[in-house]
Design an enzyme around this catalytic site. Structure first.
Site, short mmCIF file in Angstrom:
data_model
loop_
_atom_site.label_atom_id
_atom_site.label_comp_id
_atom_site.label_asym_id
_atom_site.label_seq_id
_atom_site.Cartn_x
_atom_site.Cartn_y
_atom_site.Cartn_z
N LEU A 1 9.96 -17.66 2.80
CA LEU A 1 9.37 -16.86 3.87
C LEU A 1 8.62 -15.64 3.34
O LEU A 1 9.18 -14.80 2.65
CB LEU A 1 10.47 -16.41 4.84
N HIS A 2 7.33 -15.54 3.71
CA HIS A 2 6.52 -14.41 3.27
C HIS A 2 5.29 -14.27 4.16
O HIS A 2 4.81 -15.23 4.76
CB HIS A 2 6.08 -14.57 1.81
N PHE A 3 4.78 -13.05 4.22
CA PHE A 3 3.52 -12.72 4.88
C PHE A 3 2.56 -12.22 3.81
O PHE A 3 2.97 -11.62 2.81
CB PHE A 3 3.71 -11.63 5.94
#
Length: 348
Positions: free
Chosen positions: A247-249
């Protein structure tokens, strides 16, 4: 070319290296006692790790000013804004990036939309094979494949957490909270623009690439706290250009408006909490625009529900957070592997 012939435009999707410790294949073997030698955030090295901590003040209203009295502004004067850029430039001076993105030629393409083109040979030359299936938006996390706990600690800029006492704090040498799993901001070593970073929510939890209510709200808090209209955050699901199932932006600065930010819209409805939903008009890709709302949480809740619905139905999508977290674009997509389609994300 005859009129009965059709020219197909296909822009190749190129997975890229986002960390200097990313490898072509999954790492083999367990970490040796005393650390693996990479100073990472896995069990071999995380004990005793210390990374600067920025504790932000939670804002209630989408339009609420930050603690320094600044709203969404033209010049980077907010503390988080200057901290991020200062740390990013420090890593650039230390040679941690794979190329100098500021030397890449960038131009606005003439025409109705004014799309932005960049000649970035560094990202193409550092390509790697995708390490997961390309036909499923939701896939379980696989610790054997590359993930951000394998990144060297020098690539992390700071931890990003809500303040426990409601006041903004900066601690230059804070311990990594292994019990509650800190959220962190790291450089993208293959940047596409100045200040390109990754926001990794609760990094030690090793969540797969899927949006939930808490992670999207964290991204909105970062956009609001930066307080800079040229700072945007984005999210790519699996099947829509994400290459790492952790999970990452993505986030970076661009000193001009994105074409989609200038596109006309038509209001569809006003939902609970005062959130307005519109659709893009006369634009090459379909998209929904969410803005307003009585609270930041109301806006985040509506958008995260949409994202959860898309990913639960195996529909890949992209998200763009702009205007200091006050405006969010959601772009449903089709799987990037399908033949005959243009694999360029035209929304930005």
């Amino acid at each position: 070319m005859g009129s009965d012939q059709e020219m197909m435009l296909r822009i190749k999707r190129v997975p890229t290296v986002v960390s200097n410790y990313q490898k072509e294949e999954a790492e083999e073997g367990a970490c040796r006692g005393g650390g693996c030698g990479r100073n990472c955030l896995q069990k071999c090295c995380v004990q005793g790790a210390r990374i600067p901590l920025y504790a932000f003040k939670k804002v209630a209203s989408v339009g609420e000013k930050d603690v320094n009295g600044h709203g969404c502004h033209d010049n980077p004067v907010a503390f988080l804004d200057s901290l991020l850029l200062g740390e990013w430039e420090d890593r650039m001076q230390r040679g941690l990036f794979r190329y100098d993105v500021t030397a890449c030629e960038t131009k606005v393409i003439p025409g109705q939309y004014g799309f932005i083109a960049q000649l970035n040979e560094g990202r193409h030359l550092k390509k790697r094979p995708t390490e997961f299936r390309v036909d499923k938006v939701l896939q379980p996390f696989d610790e054997k494949k590359f993930n951000f706990t394998k990144v060297g600690q020098e690539e992390f800029l700071f931890q990003f957490e809500a303040s426990k006492d409601g006041e903004v704090q900066f601690i230059p040498n804070a311990p990594v909270d292994t019990e509650n799993s800190s959220s962190v901001v790291a450089i993208n070593v293959s940047p596409i623009e100045y200040g390109h970073v990754l926001l990794i929510p609760h990094i030690l939890e090793c969540f797969p690439q899927r949006i939930d209510h808490e992670s999207l709200l964290l991204a909105l808090y970062m956009a609001a706290e930066a307080g800079n209209q040229y700072f945007r955050l984005g999210y790519n699901s699996l099947g829509a250009f994400a290459t790492i199932n952790h999970l990452h932006f993505q986030a970076y600065y661009l000193g001009v408006p994105f074409p989609v930010e200038k596109a006309p819209t038509e209001k569809i409805s006003t939902l609970d909490g005062g959130v307005t939903v519109s659709e893009l008009l006369n634009y090459p890709v379909r998209g929904l625009v969410f803005e307003g709302g009585n609270t930041l949480q109301a806006l985040s809740s509506i958008v995260s529900n949409v994202c959860i619905c898309l990913q639960d139905n195996n529909i890949p999508y992209n998200v763009l957070i702009s205007n200091c977290g006050k405006r969010i674009f959601v772009f449903p997509q089709v799987m990037t592997w399908k033949p005959g389609r243009c694999d360029a994300f035209l929304a930005s």
